[in-house]
Every structure is written in structure tokens, then in C-alpha cells.
Design an enzyme around this catalytic site. Structure first.
Site, PDB file in Angstrom:
ATOM      1  N   GLY A  13       0.694  -1.442   0.132  1.00 57.54           N
ATOM      2  CA  GLY A  13      -0.230  -0.287   0.077  1.00 57.54           C
ATOM      3  C   GLY A  13       0.705   1.609  -0.047  1.00 57.54           C
ATOM      4  O   GLY A  13       0.775   2.332   0.479  1.00 57.54           O
ATOM      5  N   SER A  14       2.424   1.197  -0.620  1.00 59.82           N
ATOM      6  CA  SER A  14       2.696   2.417  -0.462  1.00 59.82           C
ATOM      7  C   SER A  14       2.368   3.723  -1.567  1.00 59.82           C
ATOM      8  O   SER A  14       2.321   4.892  -1.240  1.00 59.82           O
ATOM      9  CB  SER A  14       3.981   2.333  -0.506  1.00 59.82           C
ATOM     10  OG  SER A  14       4.605   2.098  -2.185  1.00 59.82           O
ATOM     11  N   HIS A 105       1.550   0.685 -13.621  1.00 56.90           N
ATOM     12  CA  HIS A 105       2.248  -0.589 -13.627  1.00 56.90           C
ATOM     13  C   HIS A 105       3.727  -0.312 -13.374  1.00 56.90           C
ATOM     14  O   HIS A 105       4.162   0.666 -14.598  1.00 56.90           O
ATOM     15  CB  HIS A 105       1.771  -0.979 -15.019  1.00 56.90           C
ATOM     16  CG  HIS A 105       2.542  -2.040 -15.589  1.00 56.90           C
ATOM     17  ND1 HIS A 105       2.127  -3.766 -14.980  1.00 56.90           N
ATOM     18  CD2 HIS A 105       3.459  -2.915 -16.277  1.00 56.90           C
ATOM     19  CE1 HIS A 105       2.922  -4.560 -15.152  1.00 56.90           C
ATOM     20  NE2 HIS A 105       3.843  -3.944 -16.328  1.00 56.90           N
ATOM     21  N   GLU A 175       6.723   6.188  -8.666  1.00 58.29           N
ATOM     22  CA  GLU A 175       5.487   5.810  -8.384  1.00 58.29           C
ATOM     23  C   GLU A 175       4.671   6.719  -7.618  1.00 58.29           C
ATOM     24  O   GLU A 175       3.777   7.352  -7.904  1.00 58.29           O
ATOM     25  CB  GLU A 175       5.219   4.345  -8.441  1.00 58.29           C
ATOM     26  CG  GLU A 175       5.487   3.133  -9.683  1.00 58.29           C
ATOM     27  CD  GLU A 175       4.301   1.942  -8.901  1.00 58.29           C
ATOM     28  OE1 GLU A 175       4.481   1.199  -9.989  1.00 58.29           O
ATOM     29  OE2 GLU A 175       4.562   1.544  -7.718  1.00 58.29           O
TER      30      GLU A 175
HETATM   31  C1  GRF Z   1       2.927  -1.111  -7.191  1.00 56.01           C
HETATM   32  O1  GRF Z   1       4.814  -1.378  -8.394  1.00 56.01           O
HETATM   33  C2  GRF Z   1       2.033  -1.048  -9.009  1.00 56.01           C
HETATM   34  O2  GRF Z   1       3.045  -0.490 -10.143  1.00 56.01           O
HETATM   35  C3  GRF Z   1       1.865  -2.275  -9.002  1.00 56.01           C
HETATM   36  O3  GRF Z   1       1.502  -2.282  -7.697  1.00 56.01           O
HETATM   37  C4  GRF Z   1       2.623  -2.773  -6.822  1.00 56.01           C
HETATM   38  C5  GRF Z   1       2.056  -1.879  -5.178  1.00 56.01           C
HETATM   39  O4  GRF Z   1       3.391  -1.252  -4.616  1.00 56.01           O
HETATM   40  N1  GRF Z   1       0.823  -2.469  -9.714  1.00 56.01           N
HETATM   41  P1  GRF Z   1       2.181  -0.792  -3.357  1.00 56.01           P
HETATM   42  O5  GRF Z   1       1.645  -1.785  -2.556  1.00 56.01           O
HETATM   43  O6  GRF Z   1       1.702   0.197  -3.427  1.00 56.01           O
HETATM   44  O7  GRF Z   1       3.880  -0.356  -2.129  1.00 56.01           O
END
Ligand code: GRF
Length: 191
Positions: A13-14, A105, A175
Site C-alpha cells: 500500500g505504499s 504498472h 510511482e
Molecule cells: C506497484 O509497484 C504498482 O506498480 C503495481 O503494484 C505495486 C504496488 O505496490 N501495480 P504498493 O502496494 O503500492 O507498495
């Protein structure tokens, strides 16, 4: 009226956390609901800490009965943001939220996408193929995995010393830097 977002997330959930914090005092957008499919997912704790409602969905009911629809309706959700949800989004949701479902993604689509290409598998494949660069793709969601129209991409280097973990950490930084801003732009454009 504020635009209401449901975040679909089932991992650490980061990204969800970064998005929640970005929109915390926003006058145009509010994060109303977390939809999750794993009871042990870190994102549930993040939702609790930020006093955001969450629902845990069962796979069978999610696909056969669209079990998350009533919660989306009650919360009057305008946009669905995927951040590590992994299940395919049912057609009824795609039709109900045209151009209003966005995914991120962890690679430069159309490469390294599709069914089974998620998380560390993506980074491991990129390293195995000795790619020199990777990145992130933010895109609309359609009926096929990782296929909808691309909204935004950002690149980063892949180092010879990278492991899937070190590459994942670099990708996560990208991200967290871009996802919220792009969501905000799309929402203000589509209204
Ligand atoms: C992220 O790397 C995103 O690109 C993919 O899933 C991952 C989720 O990471 N779809 P987090 O749970 O938000 O840390």
C-alpha cells in the site's frame, strides 16, 4: 462537489499511502474507500490510520456478483484508482466507469505487461533480459490486462548491479513522485 476516489489495493500500500497523503487537504478530490482482496494487506492498516473506510472482497463474489458495486454506489465513487490490486477488473465496472479507472504498472508498457506480469516478476524479467532502462506506466483500464490507453510514462536506469528489490525500490520512488499528480490532472480534465 468533490470528486470521490475508491482506491483498489491489495499489497503493502505504499502507493495508496502516497495518494491518500497527497489528497488529504484537497478541495476537489477525496479518497473515500479502499477496496482490498487480501486480509493481511498492509493497505488495510494504512486505511485505518487515515480513517478511510475499507472493504475486503471475496474472489468468488467479486467476479460472480460484482460484490463491490453496492459499496461504490453508497460512497458515490467517481473514479477508481488501482494501486497493486492484481485482479482483472470485471466488465461491468469498466462499463460503469468509462475512462474513470486508472492503473499503474511498474514497467514501460507495452513491454513487460499482461497476465502474470506483476511485482517482482516484472523486475526479474527486466534484469534477466539485461534491459538498460525501465520505468512506470499510468494507463486507463480496459478489458485486457495492462492494455488500456497510456496516460503517462517515466523512465529510470536499470543498473548492472540491480536485483529485483533494488529496481523495485527505484520504481516505487517514481510511482510515488508521479501517480498522485497524474490522477489529479486526469480528474481535473474529465471533471
Ligand atoms: C506497484 O509497484 C504498482 O506498480 C503495481 O503494484 C505495486 C504496488 O505496490 N501495480 P504498493 O502496494 O503500492 O507498495
Amino acid at each position: 462537489m468533490k470528486k470521490k476516489i475508491a482506491l483498489f489495493a491489495s499489497g503493502a500500500g505504499s502507493n495508496a499511502k502516497a495518494i491518500i497523503e497527497h489528497f488529504q487537504n484537497n478541495s476537489e478530490v477525496s479518497i473515500e474507500l479502499i477496496v482490498c482482496n487480501k486480509s493481511e494487506a498492509g493497505v488495510l492498516k494504512i486505511a485505518e490510520n487515515h480513517k478511510i473506510s475499507s472493504i475486503l472482497v471475496d474472489k468468488e463474489l467479486f467476479f460472480s456478483k460484482n460484490s463491490c458495486l453496492p459499496a461504490l454506489k453508497v460512497a458515490k465513487i467517481d473514479f477508481i484508482i488501482l494501486a497493486g490490486f492484481l485482479w482483472k477488473i470485471p466488465e461491468v465496472l469498466i462499463q460503469g466507469f468509462p475512462d474513470r479507472i486508472i492503473n499503474i504498472h511498474p514497467a514501460l508498457l507495452p513491454k513487460y505487461g499482461g497476465k502474470g506480469m506483476y511485482g517482482q516478476k516484472v523486475h526479474a524479467a527486466i534484469i534477466a533480459n539485461q534491459e538498460k532502462e525501465s520505468g512506470i506506466t499510468i494507463h486507463y483500464v480496459d478489458e485486457k490486462y495492462d492494455h488500456g490507453q497510456i496516460i503517462f510514462q517515466a523512465k529510470c536506469a536499470v543498473l548492472e548491479t540491480d536485483t529485483p528489490d533494488t529496481l523495485a525500490a527505484r520504481i516505487h520512488q517514481l510511482e510515488h513522485k508521479h501517480y498522485s499528480e497524474i490522477i489529479e490532472k486526469v480528474i481535473s480534465k474529465l471533471g
